[in-house]
Design an enzyme around this catalytic site. Structure first.
Site, PDB file in Angstrom:
ATOM      1  N   TYR A 211      -6.457   1.174  -4.417  1.00  0.00           N
ATOM      2  CA  TYR A 211      -7.029   2.254  -3.607  1.00  0.00           C
ATOM      3  C   TYR A 211      -6.186   3.516  -3.708  1.00  0.00           C
ATOM      4  O   TYR A 211      -6.691   4.610  -3.987  1.00  0.00           O
ATOM      5  CB  TYR A 211      -7.138   1.811  -2.152  1.00  0.00           C
ATOM      6  CG  TYR A 211      -7.287   2.961  -1.175  1.00  0.00           C
ATOM      7  CD1 TYR A 211      -8.444   3.723  -1.141  1.00  0.00           C
ATOM      8  CD2 TYR A 211      -6.256   3.301  -0.297  1.00  0.00           C
ATOM      9  CE1 TYR A 211      -8.588   4.793  -0.264  1.00  0.00           C
ATOM     10  CE2 TYR A 211      -6.382   4.358   0.586  1.00  0.00           C
ATOM     11  CZ  TYR A 211      -7.546   5.106   0.599  1.00  0.00           C
ATOM     12  OH  TYR A 211      -7.669   6.159   1.468  1.00  0.00           O
TER      13      TYR A 211
ATOM     14  N   ASN B 188      -2.575   7.917   9.386  1.00  0.00           N
ATOM     15  CA  ASN B 188      -3.538   6.928   9.893  1.00  0.00           C
ATOM     16  C   ASN B 188      -4.328   7.470  11.074  1.00  0.00           C
ATOM     17  O   ASN B 188      -3.752   7.768  12.124  1.00  0.00           O
ATOM     18  CB  ASN B 188      -2.807   5.650  10.281  1.00  0.00           C
ATOM     19  CG  ASN B 188      -2.267   4.924   9.069  1.00  0.00           C
ATOM     20  OD1 ASN B 188      -1.324   5.390   8.433  1.00  0.00           O
ATOM     21  ND2 ASN B 188      -2.865   3.804   8.719  1.00  0.00           N
TER      22      ASN B 188
END
Length: 331
Positions: A149, A178
């Site tokens: 990813y 995040n």
């Protein structure tokens, strides 16, 4: 002046919050959602009617150049959020990540170039930095792809950079750390913890408890996108900007904080199938967002505890939890 803007990945967690933010700022939004035979518009199906009245939904796929060109035509800004993002699944299906995250971004760049869109805001990720070598992490930190990813996101970021240098394409890259909040899928750690506890679990299963992350509430991330889409071009175009809070918390401590806020008690078990390969685990991420703050005035307005309270409240509504499977490991 607010005008027509386009968003890829509009049906997703961050994308749907960005659509809301843009509409409330007075924009009309052309929203690309991934076509499915179920005629689903993802989280856009749950937005208020007055918001959706200003949204033109385009079912399509960023892997199809014609879809992306139609999306870009006439837009003043294109916010590119569409991507495959689940790290564990990227170990199983890396080619699909290449097709979506790299080829899809190439299609976006070509569409912006052809349509002469005045600005592209491209989405990166803090995972491109890998485990922190220095903290906090500024934009000049070396890039290290520790998962398929992350490798596709590095490739996409470099394509964006190359299109500016080669063609003068007016692009800016946002690198959020995040993000969390309502609507996030259970493949992310905070919904995983909350949904298990909300279902009455007395034992919750997680991956590694030691890594630390910098968690930003989703409305703050959405505001970062808007800040880069509306700032003077001279202040932001051709550059990369981090968005985060500058604070970190371990996954183990995060779980105990959520239990405290929910008034729940449960043991925590590390599930081997949820562990990343040893050298693929990103051990520490903490953001230096000073550049974004200096150029645009952006700053996070919701601290982690307040954001967790909002997120817990959302998940405690059974209607919002419909479709979540707390006992299932979501790759």
């Amino acid at each position: 002046m607010p005008g027509l803007v386009a968003v890829t990945g509009a049906e997703g967690f961050i994308g749907s919050h960005l659509v809301e933010t843009l509409v409330r700022r007075g924009h009309r939004v052309r929203a690309m959602v991934q076509y499915t035979s179920f005629a689903s518009w993802g989280w856009l199906d749950r937005l208020d009617a007055e918001v959706m009245a200003q949204v033109e939904v385009h079912p399509g796929d960023i892997r199809d150049p014609a879809c992306v060109l139609a999306l870009a035509d006439g837009a003043t800004v294109l916010y590119h959020l569409a991507a495959l993002i689940a790290i564990p699944y990227s170990y199983q299906a890396p080619r699909s990540y290449l097709d979506t995250n790299v080829t899809g971004t190439l299609n976006v760049l070509e569409a912006v170039r052809t349509a002469q869109t005045p600005r592209l805001v491209h989405t990166s990720t803090s995972e491109t930095y890998g485990s922190a070598r220095t903290v906090p992490i500024a934009e000049d930190h070396p890039l290290q792809a520790q998962s398929p990813y992350a490798a596709t996101k590095v490739a996409a970021d470099k394509l964006v950079e190359s299109y500016h240098l080669s063609y003068g394409l007016p692009a800016v890259t946002l690198r959020p750390f995040n993000t969390f909040g309502p609507r996030q899928s259970a493949r992310a750690v905070i919904p995983t913890i909350i949904s298990q506890l909300a279902a009455g679990a007395t034992r919750i299963t997680l991956g590694s408890l030691a890594p630390t992350r910098d968690f930003t509430y989703v409305t703050d991330t959405a505001e970062a996108f808007v800040a880069l889409g509306t700032a003077p071009a001279s202040a932001v175009v051709a550059e990369v900007f981090n968005a985060g809070t500058g604070t970190e918390v371990s996954i183990g401590r995060l779980a105990t904080d959520i239990m405290r806020l929910m008034g729940a008690h449960a043991s925590i078990t590390e599930d081997p199938q949820r562990l990343r390969p040893k050298d693929s685990e990103v051990v520490r991420l903490v953001c230096d967002a000073g550049k974004l703050r200096a150029r645009t005035g952006w700053r996070p307005r919701t601290d982690r505890e307040e954001g967790l309270r909002h997120t817990i409240e959302w998940f405690q509504d059974p209607a919002n939890r419909a479709g979540y499977r707390p006992a299932l490991y979501h790759r």
